[in-house]
Structures are given as structure tokens and as C-alpha cells.
Design a protein around this motif. Structure first.
Motif, short mmCIF file in Angstrom:
data_model
loop_
_atom_site.label_atom_id
_atom_site.label_comp_id
_atom_site.label_asym_id
_atom_site.label_seq_id
_atom_site.Cartn_x
_atom_site.Cartn_y
_atom_site.Cartn_z
N SER A 26 -11.67 -14.45 -14.48
CA SER A 26 -11.83 -13.94 -13.12
C SER A 26 -10.46 -13.85 -12.46
CB SER A 26 -12.75 -14.86 -12.30
OG SER A 26 -12.05 -16.02 -11.87
N VAL A 27 -10.42 -13.27 -11.27
CA VAL A 27 -9.16 -13.17 -10.54
C VAL A 27 -8.59 -14.54 -10.21
CG1 VAL A 27 -9.55 -10.88 -9.55
CG2 VAL A 27 -10.51 -12.89 -8.41
N ASN A 28 -9.44 -15.57 -10.22
CA ASN A 28 -8.97 -16.92 -9.92
C ASN A 28 -8.08 -17.50 -11.01
OD1 ASN A 28 -10.47 -17.01 -7.51
ND2 ASN A 28 -12.31 -17.63 -8.63
N GLU A 66 -2.10 -6.81 -0.32
CA GLU A 66 -2.96 -6.10 -1.27
C GLU A 66 -3.46 -7.04 -2.36
OE1 GLU A 66 -3.02 -2.31 -4.38
OE2 GLU A 66 -1.20 -2.74 -3.25
N LEU A 67 -2.57 -7.89 -2.86
CA LEU A 67 -2.98 -8.87 -3.87
C LEU A 67 -4.11 -9.74 -3.34
CD1 LEU A 67 0.49 -10.04 -5.27
CD2 LEU A 67 -1.12 -8.44 -6.35
N HIS A 69 -6.22 -9.08 -0.96
CA HIS A 69 -7.42 -8.27 -0.80
C HIS A 69 -8.14 -8.10 -2.14
CE1 HIS A 69 -10.08 -5.13 0.73
NE2 HIS A 69 -9.72 -4.37 -0.28
N LEU A 70 -7.39 -8.05 -3.24
CA LEU A 70 -7.97 -7.92 -4.57
C LEU A 70 -8.50 -9.24 -5.10
CD1 LEU A 70 -5.29 -5.57 -6.20
CD2 LEU A 70 -7.69 -4.98 -5.73
N GLY A 71 -8.28 -10.32 -4.36
CA GLY A 71 -8.76 -11.63 -4.78
C GLY A 71 -7.75 -12.45 -5.54
N LEU A 72 -6.51 -11.94 -5.64
CA LEU A 72 -5.44 -12.66 -6.34
C LEU A 72 -4.75 -13.58 -5.35
CD1 LEU A 72 -4.21 -9.53 -8.28
CD2 LEU A 72 -5.29 -11.54 -9.33
N LYS A 73 -4.78 -14.88 -5.62
CA LYS A 73 -4.44 -15.88 -4.61
C LYS A 73 -3.15 -16.66 -4.89
CE LYS A 73 -9.41 -16.65 -3.95
NZ LYS A 73 -9.83 -15.85 -5.13
N SER A 74 -2.47 -16.33 -6.01
CA SER A 74 -1.27 -17.10 -6.38
C SER A 74 -0.20 -16.18 -6.90
CB SER A 74 -1.63 -18.13 -7.47
OG SER A 74 -2.69 -18.97 -7.07
N VAL A 75 1.04 -16.42 -6.47
CA VAL A 75 2.16 -15.60 -6.91
C VAL A 75 3.29 -16.49 -7.44
CG1 VAL A 75 1.64 -13.69 -5.35
CG2 VAL A 75 3.18 -15.52 -4.58
N ASP A 318 -3.96 -4.86 -12.54
CA ASP A 318 -4.77 -3.96 -13.36
C ASP A 318 -6.15 -4.57 -13.60
OD1 ASP A 318 -2.72 -2.13 -13.55
OD2 ASP A 318 -2.04 -2.79 -15.52
N PHE A 319 -6.16 -5.87 -13.93
CA PHE A 319 -7.43 -6.55 -14.17
C PHE A 319 -8.28 -6.59 -12.91
CE2 PHE A 319 -10.01 -10.36 -13.85
CZ PHE A 319 -10.77 -10.29 -15.01
N ALA A 320 -7.67 -6.94 -11.78
CA ALA A 320 -8.42 -7.07 -10.54
C ALA A 320 -9.03 -5.72 -10.13
CB ALA A 320 -7.51 -7.60 -9.44
N LYS A 321 -8.28 -4.65 -10.30
CA LYS A 321 -8.80 -3.33 -9.95
C LYS A 321 -9.92 -2.91 -10.89
CE LYS A 321 -4.55 -1.66 -7.77
NZ LYS A 321 -3.41 -0.70 -7.87
N LEU A 322 -9.76 -3.23 -12.16
CA LEU A 322 -10.80 -2.90 -13.15
C LEU A 322 -12.07 -3.68 -12.87
CD1 LEU A 322 -11.45 -1.41 -15.82
CD2 LEU A 322 -10.62 -3.43 -17.03
N LEU A 323 -11.90 -4.93 -12.48
CA LEU A 323 -13.04 -5.78 -12.19
C LEU A 323 -13.82 -5.23 -11.00
CD1 LEU A 323 -14.27 -8.50 -13.20
CD2 LEU A 323 -12.98 -9.61 -11.37
#
Length: 323
Positions: A26-28, A66-67, A69-75, A318-323
Motif C-alpha cells: 500500500s502507499v503506507n 501532491e504526494l 494527496h496521493l497518500g504518500l506520507k514519508s519523504v 507511479d504506484f500511488a497513481k496506479l493504485l
């Protein structure tokens, strides 16, 4: 025993395959690398990493939003330092108004909840392009760890949640941990690159940051690709010294190391799907030799199946958008 046991019964439909699936992504699971440069209005594609960019601070905010918003929470933040600010002691790395320190603040201002991890190594700041201080053409250990500790402290003061030492110096985790404790940054985490190999897969990353070594290679501090047991030794030492998360780098060629560590430790394991792995799939997909999304998903699943709980990957969006 066949025919009483027919394993294909559990593969007959998408529903049953999903029901018995052993691993999921998952995005997590993702840690998103970000490349930051000085200037304004810069979103610059990295030639050897198609569709991946360097951002100036004014555009970094929009990317982070944007990250999120896509559910990506760590950089995971890296900076490209101008040549005129590089020296042999990493002086600019300690500048409270340096690019890394400003990048941390920019990200936290844009999305306060975003988990910010920072690269801790001297190669972006080094006039020699090495991960430590150079004396007589050799990267010295103990003086380097002192700079890394001060660098980590500077990142924590700027608002970093985790520091991520990627240098592979001996004893640097304990030195960093003690510096953070002494200055009351007791909740600042350390993600240690515990098993970082001297790999040929880092080329595009070094293009992205202009951080290739100016002489020799990094084999006196990064690990030998032929070694397996050494990875366990390195990782256990880092945990004892205070690492909260450990990392294996690169990814695909070192899945055996991820599995070894998963069998040995309870500490969360990160894996870095590095720039060379990203570039190979992008190039093959561009030529029509591989299906991009299918191969990407298969590779990502391999990391989870091997035992990684965190995936640092340039494919995260790419994964988050595909999901």
C-alpha cells in the motif's frame, strides 16, 4: 497428496487469489526520495532517471502536497549543493540556513504531518565526492562521525523527524544518537543504512546530485557485494548503537540480505530500490521490452515478500497513481 490435494484450487479465481494472498503493498509502505536544488522555478528532469526531477524550494511545496494527496506520507530528502560551497570538511552541511535545513522547513510548512527523513553523509558537500573527510587519499572514520553527528543535530533543529546516515562509517550511529540525546532530541529517529553495498547501481543518483567520487571508489567503507554474513554484523551493531530502522541498499540484487535480516531481527527493515534499478525498468519499458506497471509491481512485491516493511523507491508516485 495428489489428487486429494490440488494446489490450483487456490488459484482458480481473482477472489480466492486475493483471499489467500500472503503479502500486500500500500502507499503506507513507501518512502519517497526528493532531490532539492537552489534557485527558483526549477523542476528539472534527471537525464538518467526519466520522469524524476530536482525541485527548487518554491516548487517543492507543491510536490509535497501532491504526494500527501496521493497518500504518500514519508519523504527522504537529498540536496544538490553548489560546487562553490563544497570542501573537505562538510562545512556547508552544518549551516543552519543551508539548503537541506531550508528544505526541511519548506516541507513541514507545506504539510506539517509529512514524515521527513534526511540524508546524512558528506558526499553532496565534499570537494572529493566522498562520504567523509579525506586525509592522504583515505576517508578517515572518527573525524567524519563527529561531523555527521553535528549534521544530524542541525537537521533535527530544522525539524527533521528522522536522520538517515548513509555513509557506513564505524560507530556513527552511537555518536549521532548521543548527540541527539544530549540536546534533548530524544524523539528524533535514526534510519541507518546498515547494509549499504559498494554497488554499480548508483550511477543515476550520482548524476542527480553531482556526487560521484573524485578519486577511487567507496569500497573502503561501503560493503563488498560478495559478503552476506557481514550484513548481519553491521546491522546488529547499528541496532545496539540506537538505530530505530535499518536499511538494505540496493534492493533487487540483495533480497537475500533482506530475508536474512528479517529472520534475525525485530527492528523495521527498509530497502532502497535505487536509481539504477529505476532507470533500467524505465529504459526497457520505453523500448517496449517490458510492461512497466507489471514489472514495477512484481519488483515491489519482491521487497515485501523478502521481509521489508519500508520501501524507498522512485516508483512511489507511479504506484500511488496506479493504485
Amino acid at each position: 497428496m495428489f489428487p486429494l490435494q490440488r494446489n490450483r484450487r487456490l488459484r482458480t479465481s481473482k477472489a480466492i487469489r486475493s483471499l489467500v494472498q500472503e503479502n500486500t503493498i500500500s502507499v503506507n509502505d513507501f518512502l519517497v526520495p526528493l532531490f532539492v536544488v537552489e534557485g527558483n522555478g526549477i523542476k528539472e528532469e534527471i537525464a538518467s532517471m526519466p520522469n524524476y526531477f530536482r525541485y527548487s524550494l518554491d516548487l517543492l511545496s507543491a510536490e509535497v502536497k501532491e504526494l500527501w494527496h496521493l497518500g504518500l506520507k514519508s519523504v527522504l530528502v537529498f540536496v544538490k549543493v553548489p560546487d562553490n560551497l563544497k570542501d573537505n570538511k562538510g562545512t556547508e552541511a552544518l549551516n543552519p540556513e543551508g539548503l537541506m535545513q531550508r528544505a526541511i522547513k519548506t516541507i513541514k510548512d507545506a504539510v506539517p504531518e509529512m514524515l521527513v527523513m534526511t540524508d546524512v553523509a558528506l558526499d553532496p558537500y565534499s570537494s572529493y565526492g566522498h562520504d567523509g573527510i579525506v586525509e592522504n587519499n583515505y576517508v578517515v572514520n572518527d573525524p567524519t562521525t563527529e561531523v555527521l553527528a553535528n549534521m544530524s543535530l542541525s537537521h533535527a533543529q530544522a525539524g527533521a523527524d528522522f536522520v538517515a546516515p548513509s555513509d557506513m562509517m564505524d560507530g556513527r550511529i552511537e555518536t549521532i544518537r548521543m548527540a541527539l540525546e544530549e540536546h534533548n532530541f530524544v524523539n528524533t529517529g535514526i534510519m541507518s543504512y546498515s547494509a549499504k553495498y559498494a554497488s554499480a547501481f548508483y550511477g543515476p543518483f550520482r548524476d542527480a546530485l553531482d556526487s560521484a567520487p573524485g578519486f577511487g571508489d567507496k569500497k573502503t567503507y561501503q560493503m563488498d557485494a560478495s559478503n552476506r554474513k557481514e550484513a548481519i554484523t553491521e546491522t546488529l551493531l547499528d541496532i545496539q548503537e540506537g538505530a530505530d530502522i535499518v536499511m538494505v541498499k540496493p534492493g533487487l540484487c540483495y533480497l537475500d540480505i533482506v530475508r536474512d535480516l528479517s529472520n534475525e531481527i525485530e527492528t523495521p527493515i527498509a530497502v532502497y530500490q535505487v536509481s539504477g534499478e529505476y532507470a533500467m525498468l524505465k529504459a526497457a519499458a520505453e523500448k517496449g521490452w517490458l510492461d512497466h506497471d507489471s514489472v514495477m509491481l512484481e519488483q515491489l512485491m519482491a521487497f515485501k515478500r523478502a521481509g521489508a516493511s519500508i520501501i524507498a523507491s522512485y516508483f512511489a508516485k507511479d504506484f500511488a497513481k496506479l493504485l
